[in-house]
Write an enzyme that holds these catalytic residues in place. Structure first.
Site, PDB file in Angstrom:
ATOM      1  N   SER A   1      97.296  38.115  -4.309  1.00  0.00           N
ATOM      2  CA  SER A   1      96.233  39.111  -4.192  1.00  0.00           C
ATOM      3  C   SER A   1      95.115  38.739  -5.148  1.00  0.00           C
ATOM      4  CB  SER A   1      96.763  40.510  -4.545  1.00  0.00           C
ATOM      5  OG  SER A   1      95.701  41.451  -4.650  1.00  0.00           O
TER       6      SER A   1
ATOM      7  N   TYR B   1     101.089  45.595 -11.004  1.00  0.00           N
ATOM      8  CA  TYR B   1     100.700  44.904  -9.767  1.00  0.00           C
ATOM      9  C   TYR B   1      99.936  43.614 -10.070  1.00  0.00           C
ATOM     10  CZ  TYR B   1      98.955  44.208  -5.024  1.00  0.00           C
ATOM     11  OH  TYR B   1      98.676  43.672  -3.798  1.00  0.00           O
TER      12      TYR B   1
END
Length: 272
Positions: free
Chosen positions: A149, A162
């Site tokens: 990501s 995350y």
């Protein structure tokens, strides 16, 4: 059975990026192994997919579904063995399963959330790839795809779990790429920007360059087939990622210290 197209195993296949990749590969004639927690949703997805080598919905049984949690490494290994036997080998493995929650270091109840993010996004990626490597070595070819990501490019406030997990995926895949090179096995890292999935639909802030899962999947499949090592999708987020990577720490801190934060799990009614 003899595969008419590529033999592709995808985790997190019941929704979002995983489901879109499944649909894209099925349209290209692939034989699919789909692993996800929700069995009923997997079955619904497979019923909409064309069979390998066809443009019609003739035999969904040609694809395999595997209900399970990617943190159950034994279940992943069993699914890998079954799919290899079913498809007669393996060409592409995509570790697409992932979760995202906001986390705060000083909040005790967020520690198990942090651990679950690492277990799902990082350790399960390793466990997804591991049972396929021996077969890929014997074949002399294969592709392992990690889904990272742009959130892994720089740390984001309130998103340490995350961001850390996706940065780890990038570095892990780079290490694996070097290890697998001599075996003829390719390792590809795809870093999505904002993709319109159940995970991002919980975000309560503006998401620039938001892309549909279908458009993302089309570009990701081209990148995977094109031999890239690392690709940010969409390209606009790739430009942003490069700028952020080179932005001096002092400027980055000024710009992002008060950036919007992802909701913590305890604040989210429907955690992904």
């Amino acid at each position: 059975m003899a595969a008419a197209g590529p033999r592709v195993f995808i985790t997190g296949a019941s929704s979002g990026i995983g489901a879109a990749l499944a649909a894209r590969y099925a349209a290209d004639g692939a034989t699919l192994g789909l692993f996800a927690r929700r069995e009923a949703v997997l079955q619904e997805l497979v019923a909409t997919l064309p069979s390998p080598g066809t443009a019609s919905r003739i035999s969904p049984a040609a694809h395999r579904t595997y209900p399970g949690d990617v943190c159950d490494h034994a279940a992943l290994a069993a699914a890998a063995r079954d799919f290899i036997a079913h498809a007669g080998g393996i060409d592409i493995v995509i570790a697409s399963a992932g979760i995202s929650h906001g986390t705060l270091t000083e909040v005790p109840e967020d520690l198990p959330v942090f651990e679950s993010i690492i277990a799902t996004n990082v350790t399960a990626t390793v466990a997804t790839f591991a049972p396929f490597i021996e077969t890929m070595r014997a074949q002399g070819h294969g592709t392992l795809v990690g889904i990272a990501s742009v959130a892994g490019v720089r740390g984001l406030p309130g998103g340490g779990g995350y961001s850390a997990s996706k940065a780890a995926v990038v570095t892990y895949c780079e290490s694996l790429r070097l290890e697998m090179r001599r075996h003829g096995i390719r390792v590809v890292t795809i870093a999505p920007g904002y993709i319109d999935t159940p995970m991002t639909q919980q975000n309560r802030y503006h998401m620039p360059f938001l892309m549909t899962p279908e458009r993302f999947a089309a570009r990701a499949v081209r990148a995977i087939g094109g031999g890239v090592r690392y690709r940010v999708i969409p390209w606009q987020m790739g430009v942003v990622a490069r700028l952020l990577r080179w932005l001096p720490d002092a400027l980055y801190d000024l710009a992002f210290a008060r950036a919007p934060r992802k909701a913590r799990k305890s604040m989210s009614r429907n955690a992904p």
